[in-house]
Scaffold this motif. Structure first.
Motif, mmCIF file in Angstrom:
data_model
loop_
_atom_site.group_PDB
_atom_site.id
_atom_site.type_symbol
_atom_site.label_atom_id
_atom_site.label_comp_id
_atom_site.label_asym_id
_atom_site.label_seq_id
_atom_site.Cartn_x
_atom_site.Cartn_y
_atom_site.Cartn_z
ATOM 1 N N ARG A 1 3.279 -3.308 -13.526
ATOM 2 C CA ARG A 1 2.622 -3.179 -12.220
ATOM 3 C C ARG A 1 3.433 -2.280 -11.293
ATOM 4 O O ARG A 1 2.878 -1.433 -10.582
ATOM 5 C CB ARG A 1 2.453 -4.570 -11.606
ATOM 6 C CG ARG A 1 1.586 -4.600 -10.353
ATOM 7 C CD ARG A 1 1.375 -6.030 -9.877
ATOM 8 N NE ARG A 1 0.679 -6.825 -10.868
ATOM 9 C CZ ARG A 1 1.169 -7.909 -11.450
ATOM 10 N NH1 ARG A 1 2.380 -8.327 -11.120
ATOM 11 N NH2 ARG A 1 0.470 -8.571 -12.342
ATOM 12 N N GLU B 1 0.824 -1.206 0.000
ATOM 13 C CA GLU B 1 0.000 0.000 0.000
ATOM 14 C C GLU B 1 0.860 1.259 0.000
ATOM 15 O O GLU B 1 0.495 2.274 -0.588
ATOM 16 C CB GLU B 1 -0.926 -0.001 1.214
ATOM 17 C CG GLU B 1 -1.990 -1.092 1.166
ATOM 18 C CD GLU B 1 -2.955 -1.001 2.327
ATOM 19 O OE1 GLU B 1 -2.810 -0.059 3.152
ATOM 20 O OE2 GLU B 1 -3.847 -1.857 2.425
ATOM 21 N N SER B 2 1.992 1.211 0.680
ATOM 22 C CA SER B 2 2.900 2.365 0.748
ATOM 23 C C SER B 2 4.298 1.868 1.080
ATOM 24 O O SER B 2 4.518 0.668 1.219
ATOM 25 C CB SER B 2 2.418 3.364 1.816
ATOM 26 O OG SER B 2 2.395 2.740 3.102
ATOM 27 N N ALA C 1 3.174 1.438 -12.535
ATOM 28 C CA ALA C 1 1.897 2.053 -12.171
ATOM 29 C C ALA C 1 1.874 2.400 -10.689
ATOM 30 O O ALA C 1 1.353 3.463 -10.293
ATOM 31 C CB ALA C 1 0.752 1.109 -12.512
ATOM 32 N N TRP C 2 2.439 1.529 -9.871
ATOM 33 C CA TRP C 2 2.477 1.773 -8.421
ATOM 34 C C TRP C 2 3.323 3.011 -8.088
ATOM 35 O O TRP C 2 2.941 3.828 -7.245
ATOM 36 C CB TRP C 2 3.036 0.531 -7.731
ATOM 37 C CG TRP C 2 3.159 0.639 -6.241
ATOM 38 C CD1 TRP C 2 2.166 0.582 -5.317
ATOM 39 C CD2 TRP C 2 4.385 0.815 -5.506
ATOM 40 N NE1 TRP C 2 2.673 0.709 -4.052
ATOM 41 C CE2 TRP C 2 4.039 0.843 -4.141
ATOM 42 C CE3 TRP C 2 5.720 0.932 -5.873
ATOM 43 C CZ2 TRP C 2 4.990 1.006 -3.133
ATOM 44 C CZ3 TRP C 2 6.659 1.090 -4.865
ATOM 45 C CH2 TRP C 2 6.303 1.125 -3.521
ATOM 46 N N ARG D 1 4.015 5.585 -10.137
ATOM 47 C CA ARG D 1 3.340 6.790 -10.651
ATOM 48 C C ARG D 1 2.179 7.239 -9.753
ATOM 49 O O ARG D 1 1.817 8.411 -9.730
ATOM 50 C CB ARG D 1 2.841 6.550 -12.078
ATOM 51 C CG ARG D 1 3.965 6.417 -13.103
ATOM 52 C CD ARG D 1 3.442 6.414 -14.531
ATOM 53 N NE ARG D 1 4.534 6.401 -15.484
ATOM 54 C CZ ARG D 1 4.997 5.313 -16.088
ATOM 55 N NH1 ARG D 1 4.433 4.130 -15.832
ATOM 56 N NH2 ARG D 1 6.003 5.388 -16.943
ATOM 57 N N GLU D 2 1.625 6.289 -9.004
ATOM 58 C CA GLU D 2 0.528 6.628 -8.094
ATOM 59 C C GLU D 2 1.018 7.047 -6.717
ATOM 60 O O GLU D 2 0.216 7.257 -5.810
ATOM 61 C CB GLU D 2 -0.400 5.421 -7.965
ATOM 62 C CG GLU D 2 -1.173 5.112 -9.244
ATOM 63 C CD GLU D 2 -1.969 3.823 -9.137
ATOM 64 O OE1 GLU D 2 -1.936 3.208 -8.045
ATOM 65 O OE2 GLU D 2 -2.603 3.440 -10.128
ATOM 66 N N GLY D 3 2.337 7.163 -6.553
ATOM 67 C CA GLY D 3 2.875 7.654 -5.285
ATOM 68 C C GLY D 3 3.843 6.726 -4.591
ATOM 69 O O GLY D 3 4.343 7.043 -3.512
ATOM 70 N N GLY D 4 4.127 5.590 -5.175
ATOM 71 C CA GLY D 4 5.072 4.655 -4.571
ATOM 72 C C GLY D 4 6.511 5.104 -4.752
ATOM 73 O O GLY D 4 6.807 6.055 -5.480
ATOM 74 N N GLY E 1 5.758 10.711 -12.001
ATOM 75 C CA GLY E 1 4.370 10.880 -11.585
ATOM 76 C C GLY E 1 4.328 11.413 -10.167
ATOM 77 O O GLY E 1 5.008 12.392 -9.815
ATOM 78 N N ALA E 2 3.538 10.766 -9.317
ATOM 79 C CA ALA E 2 3.470 11.162 -7.903
ATOM 80 C C ALA E 2 4.498 10.438 -7.061
ATOM 81 O O ALA E 2 4.589 10.667 -5.849
ATOM 82 C CB ALA E 2 2.070 10.878 -7.363
ATOM 83 N N GLY E 3 5.285 9.561 -7.669
ATOM 84 C CA GLY E 3 6.260 8.782 -6.927
ATOM 85 C C GLY E 3 7.686 9.201 -7.190
ATOM 86 O O GLY E 3 7.962 10.244 -7.797
#
Length: 372
Positions: A101, A78-79, A104-105, A107-110, A187-189
């Motif tokens: 996978r 999750e984080s 994508a993780w 870019r979503e903040g990982g 991204g956000a990561g």
């Protein structure tokens, strides 16, 4: 004269099957050991070898960061931070689905930390490709302020170097051969790439300020997950993968054993066993002639006793005991009881003798399943 050694074919076959099973088992164990050793020689937390990360893992645990091993890539944490370290190509190459996978993780903040040059598949999925080369194994000093080099004066980085293709990377450690530590937002990561895994290794973590750098890089944001899946320590995917090397070896030996058992079961060992000869029950004609013979000889008691003994032996041979046989054939029990009554008399009449002798003969034919 030389004596020939006689060997029982069944014993020889059993010994041969045993030797084959032992040989297959030994081969499976050797294969499993070589498979595991191929992973233990690399940058894995299970290895105490110089390139292993066991010391680093325990160091983080002692500091209270509670690191974990990532032994499946079916879903991401999750984080936290996923640490992918390798000093040689992975024992289990990354698939396209796994790299997508992870990308994508991130870019979503990982957050992912690469350590070593053999992670190009993951970098391509993140659009964060760089060139790699090998230079000198020297200690470097930070050239750019960063939270990852706070309190770090010098770092023994190993010989690998990264050559970024654009200005999107922040070069924290570098020399004339290239960059040793790069940082970039995706991204956000975030992606942090240490060119060589030496600073994290059992051999290198105690050199210079490597321990401080390793903690800052790996544990600056939440939990740390060491990628063991691509080193061959899988706990994901199909059932076979979940068994691991030892379980796969045991499954192979079990399958071979079942195959040998089936082959042995379908093969006859030695010559065929002949059918046991069953004494033919006396027919009524024989009983009549026997009765006439004994009647003339006056030995009716001996004749009845002989016939009763024959019926008793037939019951025992067929059912294990006369008691069990009488339960299955009540007529045999009646015949034997009538015989005992008749034998208890002082004189046996001819009519009674013939009648009881016939009952004994018919009961024996019934027990032995013979008509006539």
């Amino acid at each position: 004269m030389r004596r020939r050694l006689n060997i029982d074919p069944r014993l020889a076959t059993a010994i041969g099957i045993t030797l084959v099973v032992i040989a297959f088992y030994s081969a499976a164990i050797v294969g499993a050991n070589s498979y595991v050793k191929s992973g233990l020689d690399d940058s894995t937390t299970f290895s105490s070898a110089p390139a292993g990360l066991k010391v680093f893992y325990r160091y983080l645990d002692e500091l209270g960061y509670e690191p974990q091993t990532l032994q499946q890539f079916e879903s991401m944490p999750e984080s936290g931070t996923v640490l992918i370290a390798t000093s040689q190509p992975f024992a289990k190459p990354a698939s396209a689905a796994e790299t997508k996978r992870l990308a994508a993780w991130v870019r979503e903040g990982g957050r992912v930390v690469f350590a070593g040059p053999y992670v190009t598949e993951f970098a391509q999925a993140l659009d964060a490709e760089v060139s790699t080369r090998f230079g000198q194994d020297v200690e470097l000093r930070p050239i750019l302020p960063s939270i990852y080099i706070r309190g770090v004066d010098s770092v023994g980085v190993g010989s690998a170097r990264l050559l970024p293709d654009d200005g999107s990377w922040a070069e924290v450690l570098k020399d004339s051969d290239g960059s040793a530590l790069l940082v970039r937002r995706v991204g956000a990561g975030e992606v942090v790439w240490l060119a060589d895994s030496y600073a994290f290794s059992n051999e290198g973590i105690a050199k210079a300020d490597n321990a401080q750098l390793a903690v800052l890089v790996a544990a600056s944001r939440g939990s740390v997950y060491f990628d063991e899946y691509h080193h061959g320590f899988a706990r994901g995917g199909g059932i076979i993968e979940r068994l691991g090397a030892g379980g796969q070896s045991a499954l192979l030996v079990f399958a071979i054993g079942v195959a040998l058992l089936l082959a042995a079961y379908g093969r006859r060992l030695g010559p065929t066993i002949g059918v046991a000869e069953t004494p033919v029950a006396r027919t009524s004609a024989y009983i009549d002639s026997l009765a006439g013979l004994y009647r003339k000889a006056g030995a009716r008691r001996e004749a009845l006793q002989a016939l009763a003994d024959g019926l008793t032996r037939a019951l025992t041979r067929r059912y294990g005991s006369p008691v069990m046989g009488r339960k299955r054939h009540p007529s045999a029990g009646v015949a034997l009881e009538r015989t005992q009554v008749l034998l208890g008399k002082e004189r046996i009449a001819e009519v009674e003798f013939v009648q009881v002798a016939g009952m004994l003969a018919r009961a024996r034919r019934e027990v032995e399943g013979i008509n006539g």
